[in-house]
Scaffold this motif. Structure first.
Motif, PDB file in Angstrom:
ATOM      1  N   ARG A 290      -3.861  -0.261   4.694  1.00 40.60           N
ATOM      2  CA  ARG A 290      -5.210   0.091   5.176  1.00 40.60           C
ATOM      3  C   ARG A 290      -5.265   1.478   5.816  1.00 40.60           C
ATOM      4  O   ARG A 290      -6.341   2.030   5.996  1.00 40.60           O
ATOM      5  CB  ARG A 290      -5.698  -0.925   6.218  1.00 40.60           C
ATOM      6  CG  ARG A 290      -5.792  -2.374   5.773  1.00 40.60           C
ATOM      7  CD  ARG A 290      -6.885  -2.598   4.759  1.00 40.60           C
ATOM      8  NE  ARG A 290      -7.298  -3.997   4.696  1.00 40.60           N
ATOM      9  CZ  ARG A 290      -6.620  -4.979   4.137  1.00 40.60           C
ATOM     10  NH1 ARG A 290      -5.442  -4.725   3.585  1.00 40.60           N
ATOM     11  NH2 ARG A 290      -7.087  -6.223   4.110  1.00 40.60           N
ATOM     12  N   ARG A 291      -4.129   2.023   6.182  1.00 46.49           N
ATOM     13  CA  ARG A 291      -4.121   3.226   7.024  1.00 46.49           C
ATOM     14  C   ARG A 291      -4.915   4.377   6.417  1.00 46.49           C
ATOM     15  O   ARG A 291      -5.755   4.992   7.080  1.00 46.49           O
ATOM     16  CB  ARG A 291      -2.679   3.672   7.259  1.00 46.49           C
ATOM     17  CG  ARG A 291      -2.529   4.896   8.171  1.00 46.49           C
ATOM     18  CD  ARG A 291      -1.048   5.131   8.455  1.00 46.49           C
ATOM     19  NE  ARG A 291      -0.841   6.233   9.382  1.00 46.49           N
ATOM     20  CZ  ARG A 291      -0.568   7.475   9.018  1.00 46.49           C
ATOM     21  NH1 ARG A 291      -0.497   7.764   7.724  1.00 46.49           N
ATOM     22  NH2 ARG A 291      -0.373   8.409   9.920  1.00 46.49           N
ATOM     23  N   TYR A 292      -4.679   4.672   5.151  1.00 48.83           N
ATOM     24  CA  TYR A 292      -5.370   5.810   4.540  1.00 48.83           C
ATOM     25  C   TYR A 292      -6.846   5.521   4.331  1.00 48.83           C
ATOM     26  O   TYR A 292      -7.710   6.314   4.705  1.00 48.83           O
ATOM     27  CB  TYR A 292      -4.718   6.185   3.213  1.00 48.83           C
ATOM     28  CG  TYR A 292      -5.481   7.271   2.486  1.00 48.83           C
ATOM     29  CD1 TYR A 292      -5.480   8.575   2.951  1.00 48.83           C
ATOM     30  CD2 TYR A 292      -6.244   6.974   1.350  1.00 48.83           C
ATOM     31  CE1 TYR A 292      -6.198   9.571   2.308  1.00 48.83           C
ATOM     32  CE2 TYR A 292      -6.969   7.953   0.699  1.00 48.83           C
ATOM     33  CZ  TYR A 292      -6.947   9.249   1.182  1.00 48.83           C
ATOM     34  OH  TYR A 292      -7.671  10.229   0.557  1.00 48.83           O
ATOM     35  N   GLY A 302      -3.578   5.357  12.611  1.00 49.27           N
ATOM     36  CA  GLY A 302      -2.796   4.628  13.586  1.00 49.27           C
ATOM     37  C   GLY A 302      -2.464   3.256  13.054  1.00 49.27           C
ATOM     38  O   GLY A 302      -2.566   2.991  11.858  1.00 49.27           O
ATOM     39  N   ARG A 303      -2.076   2.369  13.956  1.00 46.69           N
ATOM     40  CA  ARG A 303      -1.705   1.022  13.554  1.00 46.69           C
ATOM     41  C   ARG A 303      -2.958   0.157  13.436  1.00 46.69           C
ATOM     42  O   ARG A 303      -3.820   0.166  14.307  1.00 46.69           O
ATOM     43  CB  ARG A 303      -0.740   0.413  14.555  1.00 46.69           C
ATOM     44  CG  ARG A 303      -0.228  -0.947  14.126  1.00 46.69           C
ATOM     45  CD  ARG A 303       1.124  -1.250  14.729  1.00 46.69           C
ATOM     46  NE  ARG A 303       1.661  -2.500  14.204  1.00 46.69           N
ATOM     47  CZ  ARG A 303       2.892  -2.929  14.429  1.00 46.69           C
ATOM     48  NH1 ARG A 303       3.709  -2.215  15.168  1.00 46.69           N
ATOM     49  NH2 ARG A 303       3.319  -4.065  13.930  1.00 46.69           N
ATOM     50  N   THR A 350       3.646   6.362  10.402  1.00 42.63           N
ATOM     51  CA  THR A 350       3.166   6.906  11.672  1.00 42.63           C
ATOM     52  C   THR A 350       2.849   8.390  11.589  1.00 42.63           C
ATOM     53  O   THR A 350       2.274   8.938  12.526  1.00 42.63           O
ATOM     54  CB  THR A 350       4.206   6.688  12.777  1.00 42.63           C
ATOM     55  OG1 THR A 350       5.433   7.327  12.398  1.00 42.63           O
ATOM     56  CG2 THR A 350       4.457   5.203  13.017  1.00 42.63           C
ATOM     57  N   ALA A 351       3.225   9.049  10.518  1.00 45.71           N
ATOM     58  CA  ALA A 351       3.036  10.498  10.415  1.00 45.71           C
ATOM     59  C   ALA A 351       1.555  10.850  10.534  1.00 45.71           C
ATOM     60  O   ALA A 351       0.713  10.336   9.809  1.00 45.71           O
ATOM     61  CB  ALA A 351       3.593  11.008   9.089  1.00 45.71           C
ATOM     62  N   GLY A 352       1.265  11.738  11.477  1.00 47.99           N
ATOM     63  CA  GLY A 352      -0.106  12.193  11.649  1.00 47.99           C
ATOM     64  C   GLY A 352      -1.001  11.250  12.418  1.00 47.99           C
ATOM     65  O   GLY A 352      -2.229  11.412  12.415  1.00 47.99           O
ATOM     66  N   ASN A 353      -0.428  10.255  13.109  1.00 49.40           N
ATOM     67  CA  ASN A 353      -1.252   9.318  13.874  1.00 49.40           C
ATOM     68  C   ASN A 353      -2.109  10.049  14.903  1.00 49.40           C
ATOM     69  O   ASN A 353      -1.647  11.000  15.560  1.00 49.40           O
ATOM     70  CB  ASN A 353      -0.371   8.294  14.594  1.00 49.40           C
ATOM     71  CG  ASN A 353      -0.026   7.112  13.716  1.00 49.40           C
ATOM     72  OD1 ASN A 353      -0.362   7.092  12.538  1.00 49.40           O
ATOM     73  ND2 ASN A 353       0.664   6.139  14.273  1.00 49.40           N
TER      74      ASN A 353
END
Length: 398
Positions: A290-292, A302-303, A350-353
């Protein structure tokens, strides 16, 4: 929120102007009604959409008037039609400060809407005596897409009160198997297994490339292979035929009135906190898939978690997102907890959170929809047909 919690009184749960202005769908409703009060704006016609400064300037020139019931219902339909969770919202070019200015310019309109009392009934809890399951006729749409399926079995039944000796099952609401072997979507156990398997695959991909951006599922609903139901407007029209997210142009439906087991336990999603509570107690990490896609619609990386519906079913039989609950929660970033919930994993991207908190999103829910997680449907007591009358521009029964 527990299964034994008594629902709040209608007065305590009414939508406020602040509720509407604090949420994406609430602001959209107020903004749509404000636009109805002018014959034209500088950005009408072929001109590009305005920036926040033009929006604020024009809104401040208007004196709010009380909307009619039909105008509110039409504006709500427009809000649901425009709901997207896989791309930036229409006001993506407005900065945070500018959105704040627009919100304040909309405040008089929100206060006027709330003062009419037209939204008071939108806060009512689920009415167990007014629940209808829908089977859709999407034959024409399927043929356009190259699929050739017949109508769901429910279309073969006579309309009107049913003989309770006639058993109507969930499969009757879905089209029959087609040449590709399409079948009724899975239940909770199969759904959970698929979510976990898909998440593992995405996390392995991210471990190889932490900056990889892959679009995944965007909804947070239970699986379609469950009973779901909707209620009716005061005029008797089914809410579920008029308010459909991601509508592909469906124009015909069969509705089955349900008799529910009287002891059914209902989780009412009235506020973002109600949803966050389910996520805290039954977290299911969906960050990888779901992140993107959710960063596209919210601007947040984020998470992410959603409720694990297979575990929610241990406490509740149904989950109801009413009209007020939808306006407060749909599309809004719902803060769940500081830091992380559940198992830690080095493969969670986590990259770019943009923050290190855990959040969730109510996405893909139609307003006033209840998903039934357990078997609480005792019978179907009536079958009705609804179709969209293009001349009258409304849904009619029969």
């Amino acid at each position: 929120m527990t299964a034994d919690d008594a629902p709040p009184t209608l007065h305590d749960d009414r939508l406020s102007a602040e509720d509407l202005l604090a949420s994406p769908r609430g602001r959209s409703l107020v903004f749509g009604l404000a636009l109805e009060q002018v014959e034209s704006f500088p950005w009408t016609g072929d001109e590009e959409a305005p920036g926040a400064e033009a929006v604020v300037r024009n809104l401040r020139c208007l004196c709010p008037i009380a909307p009619t019931w039909s105008a509110v219902k039409e504006a709500m339909s427009d809000v649901v039609d425009a709901a997207v969770y896989w791309q930036p919202p229409d006001d993506d070019d407005w900065g945070t400060a500018e959105i704040g200015e627009v919100r304040e310019a909309l405040r008089p309109f929100a206060e006027m809407l709330v003062s009419t009392g037209l939204l008071d009934a939108w806060s009512k809890p689920l009415d167990p005596d007014d629940q209808w399951a829908l089977g859709w006729d999407d034959k024409e749409l399927n043929e356009v897409n190259g699929r050739h399926t017949g109508l769901p079995a429910v279309f073969d039944l006579e309309t009107g009160p049913t003989d309770e000796r006639i058993e109507i099952t969930l499969t009757d609401l879905y089209p029959p198997l087609d040449e590709d072997g399409t079948r009724l979507p899975w239940g909770l156990d199969e759904w959970l297994a698929d979510v976990l398997t898909t998440g593992t695959r995405y996390r392995h991909d991210f471990a190889k490339n932490p900056y990889m951006e892959l679009s995944g599922e965007w909804w947070s609903t239970p699986p379609d292979g469950l009973w779901s139901s909707t209620g009716t407007w005061p005029d008797g029209t089914l809410i579920g035929v008029e308010l459909v997210e991601d509508d592909f142009g469906l124009e015909r439906a069969r509705a089955c009135r349900l008799r529910l087991r009287p002891d059914a336990r209902i989780a009412e999603i009235r506020t973002p906190e109600d949803w966050a509570d389910l996520c805290r107690r039954y977290p299911l990490d969906v960050t990888a898939q779901r992140r993107y896609v959710w960063s596209e619609t919210t601007g947040r990386k984020g998470r992410w978690v959603i409720p694990d519906w297979s575990r929610v079913a241990e406490e509740f039989d149904g989950v109801h997102v009413g009209l007020a609950g939808y306006l407060r929660t749909a599309g809004a970033v719902i803060d769940v907890a500081e830091g992380r919930l559940g198992e830690e994993s080095e493969t969670i991207p986590t990259a770019g959170n943009t923050d290190d908190r855990t959040a969730s999103l109510v996405a893909g829910w139609h307003p006033d929809t209840t998903y039934w997680l357990n078997n609480v449907i005792e019978a179907v007591t009536e079958v009705a047909e609804w179709h969209y009358d293009s001349d009258a521009d409304r849904w009619v029964r029969g």
